[in-house]
Design an enzyme around this catalytic site. Structure first.
Site, PDB file in Angstrom:
ATOM      1  N   SER A  47      39.630  65.991  94.076  1.00 32.93           N
ATOM      2  CA  SER A  47      38.699  65.986  95.212  1.00 32.93           C
ATOM      3  C   SER A  47      39.168  64.886  96.162  1.00 32.93           C
ATOM      4  O   SER A  47      38.618  63.803  96.219  1.00 32.93           O
ATOM      5  CB  SER A  47      37.273  65.726  94.735  1.00 32.93           C
ATOM      6  OG  SER A  47      37.156  64.464  94.130  1.00 32.93           O
ATOM      7  N   HIS A 169      36.076  69.255  89.136  1.00 34.12           N
ATOM      8  CA  HIS A 169      36.647  68.757  87.875  1.00 34.12           C
ATOM      9  C   HIS A 169      36.292  69.620  86.671  1.00 34.12           C
ATOM     10  O   HIS A 169      36.632  69.281  85.542  1.00 34.12           O
ATOM     11  CB  HIS A 169      36.172  67.324  87.600  1.00 34.12           C
ATOM     12  CG  HIS A 169      36.692  66.330  88.594  1.00 34.12           C
ATOM     13  ND1 HIS A 169      36.285  65.018  88.620  1.00 34.12           N
ATOM     14  CD2 HIS A 169      37.598  66.460  89.594  1.00 34.12           C
ATOM     15  CE1 HIS A 169      36.912  64.375  89.593  1.00 34.12           C
ATOM     16  NE2 HIS A 169      37.707  65.229  90.208  1.00 34.12           N
ATOM     17  N   GLU A 178      30.203  64.264  89.247  1.00 36.12           N
ATOM     18  CA  GLU A 178      30.188  63.265  88.177  1.00 36.12           C
ATOM     19  C   GLU A 178      28.784  62.724  87.915  1.00 36.12           C
ATOM     20  O   GLU A 178      28.113  62.256  88.829  1.00 36.12           O
ATOM     21  CB  GLU A 178      31.107  62.088  88.544  1.00 36.12           C
ATOM     22  CG  GLU A 178      32.538  62.545  88.778  1.00 36.12           C
ATOM     23  CD  GLU A 178      33.447  61.446  89.315  1.00 36.12           C
ATOM     24  OE1 GLU A 178      33.203  60.263  89.031  1.00 36.12           O
ATOM     25  OE2 GLU A 178      34.409  61.789  90.027  1.00 36.12           O
ATOM     26  N   GLU A 219      37.815  64.746  83.492  1.00 36.86           N
ATOM     27  CA  GLU A 219      37.688  63.324  83.195  1.00 36.86           C
ATOM     28  C   GLU A 219      37.074  63.088  81.819  1.00 36.86           C
ATOM     29  O   GLU A 219      36.648  61.981  81.491  1.00 36.86           O
ATOM     30  CB  GLU A 219      36.888  62.627  84.295  1.00 36.86           C
ATOM     31  CG  GLU A 219      37.630  62.685  85.624  1.00 36.86           C
ATOM     32  CD  GLU A 219      36.981  61.865  86.728  1.00 36.86           C
ATOM     33  OE1 GLU A 219      35.897  61.304  86.510  1.00 36.86           O
ATOM     34  OE2 GLU A 219      37.587  61.798  87.809  1.00 36.86           O
ATOM     35  N   ASP A 256      28.277  60.712  91.261  1.00 38.65           N
ATOM     36  CA  ASP A 256      29.241  60.996  92.330  1.00 38.65           C
ATOM     37  C   ASP A 256      29.189  62.498  92.609  1.00 38.65           C
ATOM     38  O   ASP A 256      29.939  63.270  92.017  1.00 38.65           O
ATOM     39  CB  ASP A 256      30.667  60.583  91.944  1.00 38.65           C
ATOM     40  CG  ASP A 256      31.671  60.944  93.044  1.00 38.65           C
ATOM     41  OD1 ASP A 256      31.228  61.388  94.124  1.00 38.65           O
ATOM     42  OD2 ASP A 256      32.888  60.789  92.811  1.00 38.65           O
ATOM     43  N   GLU A 301      27.520  57.724  94.828  1.00 40.84           N
ATOM     44  CA  GLU A 301      28.811  57.759  95.535  1.00 40.84           C
ATOM     45  C   GLU A 301      28.962  59.110  96.221  1.00 40.84           C
ATOM     46  O   GLU A 301      28.650  60.146  95.625  1.00 40.84           O
ATOM     47  CB  GLU A 301      29.918  57.559  94.485  1.00 40.84           C
ATOM     48  CG  GLU A 301      31.331  57.742  95.002  1.00 40.84           C
ATOM     49  CD  GLU A 301      32.336  57.718  93.855  1.00 40.84           C
ATOM     50  OE1 GLU A 301      32.056  57.109  92.792  1.00 40.84           O
ATOM     51  OE2 GLU A 301      33.412  58.323  93.999  1.00 40.84           O
ATOM     52  N   ASP A 328      33.496  56.919  99.088  1.00 40.58           N
ATOM     53  CA  ASP A 328      34.824  57.196  98.511  1.00 40.58           C
ATOM     54  C   ASP A 328      35.642  57.978  99.532  1.00 40.58           C
ATOM     55  O   ASP A 328      36.431  57.402 100.290  1.00 40.58           O
ATOM     56  CB  ASP A 328      34.630  57.957  97.189  1.00 40.58           C
ATOM     57  CG  ASP A 328      35.928  58.508  96.605  1.00 40.58           C
ATOM     58  OD1 ASP A 328      37.011  58.151  97.086  1.00 40.58           O
ATOM     59  OD2 ASP A 328      35.858  59.325  95.649  1.00 40.58           O
ATOM     60  N   LYS A 353      40.597  53.126  95.300  1.00 41.42           N
ATOM     61  CA  LYS A 353      41.618  53.880  94.576  1.00 41.42           C
ATOM     62  C   LYS A 353      42.972  53.517  95.168  1.00 41.42           C
ATOM     63  O   LYS A 353      43.216  53.750  96.363  1.00 41.42           O
ATOM     64  CB  LYS A 353      41.402  55.380  94.756  1.00 41.42           C
ATOM     65  CG  LYS A 353      40.138  55.921  94.089  1.00 41.42           C
ATOM     66  CD  LYS A 353      39.843  57.309  94.625  1.00 41.42           C
ATOM     67  CE  LYS A 353      38.809  58.062  93.820  1.00 41.42           C
ATOM     68  NZ  LYS A 353      38.332  59.258  94.564  1.00 41.42           N
ATOM     69  N   HIS A 381      39.764  55.102  88.830  1.00 43.08           N
ATOM     70  CA  HIS A 381      40.847  56.014  88.427  1.00 43.08           C
ATOM     71  C   HIS A 381      40.872  57.228  89.355  1.00 43.08           C
ATOM     72  O   HIS A 381      40.077  57.330  90.290  1.00 43.08           O
ATOM     73  CB  HIS A 381      40.590  56.477  86.984  1.00 43.08           C
ATOM     74  CG  HIS A 381      39.354  57.348  86.862  1.00 43.08           C
ATOM     75  ND1 HIS A 381      39.087  58.131  85.769  1.00 43.08           N
ATOM     76  CD2 HIS A 381      38.305  57.553  87.713  1.00 43.08           C
ATOM     77  CE1 HIS A 381      37.950  58.774  85.955  1.00 43.08           C
ATOM     78  NE2 HIS A 381      37.455  58.448  87.115  1.00 43.08           N
ATOM     79  N   LYS A 404      35.343  52.445  87.347  1.00 40.59           N
ATOM     80  CA  LYS A 404      34.998  53.844  87.046  1.00 40.59           C
ATOM     81  C   LYS A 404      36.258  54.456  86.472  1.00 40.59           C
ATOM     82  O   LYS A 404      37.262  54.600  87.163  1.00 40.59           O
ATOM     83  CB  LYS A 404      34.576  54.526  88.346  1.00 40.59           C
ATOM     84  CG  LYS A 404      34.386  56.016  88.212  1.00 40.59           C
ATOM     85  CD  LYS A 404      33.731  56.601  89.449  1.00 40.59           C
ATOM     86  CE  LYS A 404      34.682  57.535  90.160  1.00 40.59           C
ATOM     87  NZ  LYS A 404      33.994  58.558  90.968  1.00 40.59           N
TER      88      LYS A 404
HETATM   89  O1  LIG Z   1      35.947  61.603  93.420  1.00 38.75           O
HETATM   90  C1  LIG Z   1      36.346  60.708  92.667  1.00 38.75           C
HETATM   91  O2  LIG Z   1      35.746  59.638  92.665  1.00 38.75           O
HETATM   92  C2  LIG Z   1      37.586  60.871  91.836  1.00 38.75           C
HETATM   93  C3  LIG Z   1      37.652  60.097  90.571  1.00 38.75           C
HETATM   94  O3  LIG Z   1      36.583  60.301  89.696  1.00 38.75           O
HETATM   95  O4  LIG Z   1      37.977  62.205  91.677  1.00 38.75           O
HETATM   96  P1  LIG Z   1      39.408  62.667  92.260  1.00 38.75           P
HETATM   97  O5  LIG Z   1      40.430  61.779  91.653  1.00 38.75           O
HETATM   98  O6  LIG Z   1      39.535  64.106  91.878  1.00 38.75           O
HETATM   99  O7  LIG Z   1      39.325  62.466  93.745  1.00 38.75           O
HETATM  100 MG   LIG Z   2      34.357  60.120  94.292  1.00 36.93          MG
END
Ligand SMILES: O=C(O)[C@@H](CO)OP(=O)(O)O
Ligand SMILES: [Mg+2]
Length: 442
Positions: A47, A169, A178, A219, A256, A301, A328, A353, A381, A404
């Site tokens: 995502s 996911h 999440e 995850e 999230d 989030e 994010d 990230k 992560h 996280k």
């Molecule tokens: O959205 C998120 O926060 C991330 C990690 O959990 O997902 P992705 O790495 O798929 O963007």
């Molecule tokens: Mg996110």
């Protein structure tokens, strides 16, 4: 005796490896003059935010495969990124000193010359940047967290553990990506991990008893076909209690939704009991307000989509004094976007990230922007991970008190938790574990 030569780069190499989804990613191998080596592997998201730095994939024509009709990994290989490390980045780094992280990251940005690392690939650049950080630590004889964070780096992060997976996911019908448990009431990191693991196992038993599958998503959280998103929250509260903990005081919930995956232009499409409902940003914010009143949620989030700056600001003014509002996809770890968010009061926290921005130095700059504004930050992560535990050291080095890194049954996630246990063990009585959260009133 450590000498300057010990910090000099002798060789930079890279190879294509697989991540936890079985997709190709970049691993960088660094060799120093003193003979020491450092390795770093790059994670990959599903995502992804629209404005993330570019993850270079080969594409069907550049695969270099003998059978062009069957491109390697469906065109998703990273051979070009690997070649960029070997052919373009490596020659520029030979003889350089790994302690000069910012200068070497800058050198790579200049070699790339684009806004979003499109030429060399953020995956190529980040792999080298992380390997440089690790090389500096190894040559100095320090653990990575101490090399990156100095002698003050002794705060273990409160983990956000993703125990129910949906969205991009998982193959179930949950729109929200999440549902995490946050054992912030534990006295130590080790105890927090135990609280989380026991709750995870209690949740498995509950799902089984209620006739749901207990297979997991990307995850490592369970991915049952729940009738709607809210059922996930009530199941988690039940699991916390079944494991013998107090919802809220010992273990709280973080969400999230990753709303960019089901919303755009201020309109959000949600499934519930097999039917689909469209909601405005205002209605989404009301939904969250209702949940917060009934469940011990401490962090939200991407409750809205990456293009919904106005909706985010309304959410922050409506709910920001009651819980952490984390951006994010909307900030993509980019200091410029975070600064805009600070000006516009878009959120009160940011997800961090490394591969969204693509160098260690720029990631630290993003964290500094957040810190400066009094915002919280969560080191995160990606959904595609490797066994590299860089993130654990990075979280301790940055000292924000939050990480996280997924659930409790997949080794690429556990690698980070186990490394944090190791760091806690090494720090001994100097280790700190302080909750950044107030106990939610539910
Ligand atoms: O959205 C998120 O926060 C991330 C990690 O959990 O997902 P992705 O790495 O798929 O963007
Ligand atoms: Mg996110």
């Amino acid at each position: 005796m450590v000498s300057n030569a010990d910090f000099q780069i002798r060789k930079v190499d890279a190879l294509e490896i697989l991540d936890s989804r079985g997709n190709p990613t970049v691993r960088v191998l660094l060799e120093l003059e003193g003979g020491r080596t450092a390795v770093a592997s790059v994670p990959s998201g599903a995502s992804t935010g629209r404005f993330e730095a570019l993850e270079l994939r080969d594409g069907s024509d550049a695969s270099g495969d003998a059978l062009p009709e069957r491109p390697r990994y469906g065109g998703k290989g990273v051979r070009r990124a690997v070649a960029n490390v070997r052919d373009i980045i490596a020659p520029a780094l030979i003889g350089q000193d790994v302690r000069r992280q910012a200068a070497l990251d800058r050198l790579m940005l200049d070699l790339d010359g684009t806004e979003n690392k499109a030429r060399l690939g953020a995956n190529a650049i980040l792999g080298v940047s992380m390997a440089i950080a690790r090389g500096a630590a190894v040559a100095a004889g320090l653990p990575l967290y101490a090399s990156l964070g100095g002698s003050g780096a002794r705060r273990l992060p409160v983990p956000m553990m993703n125990v129910l997976n949906g969205g991009l996911h998982a193959a179930n019908a949950l729109d929200f990506q999440e549902f995490m448990i946050v054992p912030h009431g534990a006295p130590t990191f080790g105890e927090a991990l135990r609280y989380g693991s026991e709750t995870f196992h209690a949740l498995r038993a509950l799902l089984h008893a209620r006739g749901y599958v207990t297979s997991v998503g990307d995850e490592g959280g369970f991915a049952p076909d729940l009738p709607d998103n809210e059922t996930a929250c009530s199941l988690i509260v039940d699991a916390i209690e079944k494991a013998g903990y107090r919802p809220g005081a010992d273990i709280a919930i973080a969400l999230d939704p990753a709303a960019s995956s089901f919303g755009r232009d201020g309109s959000y499409r949600l499934q519930s009991h097999g039917t689909s409902v469209t909601r405005s940003a205002h209605e989404m914010n009301e939904l969250y307000a209702d949940w917060i009143a009934r469940y011990p949620i401490i962090s939200l989030e991407d409750g809205l989509a990456e293009d919904d700056w106005a909706g985010f600001a309304k959410q922050t003014s409506r709910l920001g004094d009651r819980l952490q509002i984390v951006g994010d996809d909307i900030f993509v770890t980019n200091p410029a976007f975070i600064k805009r968010g600070i000006r516009e009061k878009t959120a009160n926290a940011v997800l961090i990230k490394l591969n969204q921005i693509g160098t260690v130095t720029e990631t630290v700059a993003a964290i500094e922007a957040a810190r400066h504004a009094g915002w919280a930050y969560v080191i995160s992560h990606r959904s595609g991970e490797t066994e590299d535990s860089f993130l654990a050291d990075f979280a301790v080095a940055m000292g924000g008190g939050q990480i996280k890194t997924g659930s409790l049954c997949r080794s690429e996630r556990i690698a980070k938790y186990n490394r944090l246990l190791e760091i806690e063990h090494e720090l001994g009585v100097e280790a700190e574990f302080v909750s950044p959260f107030a106990v939610p009133r539910v």
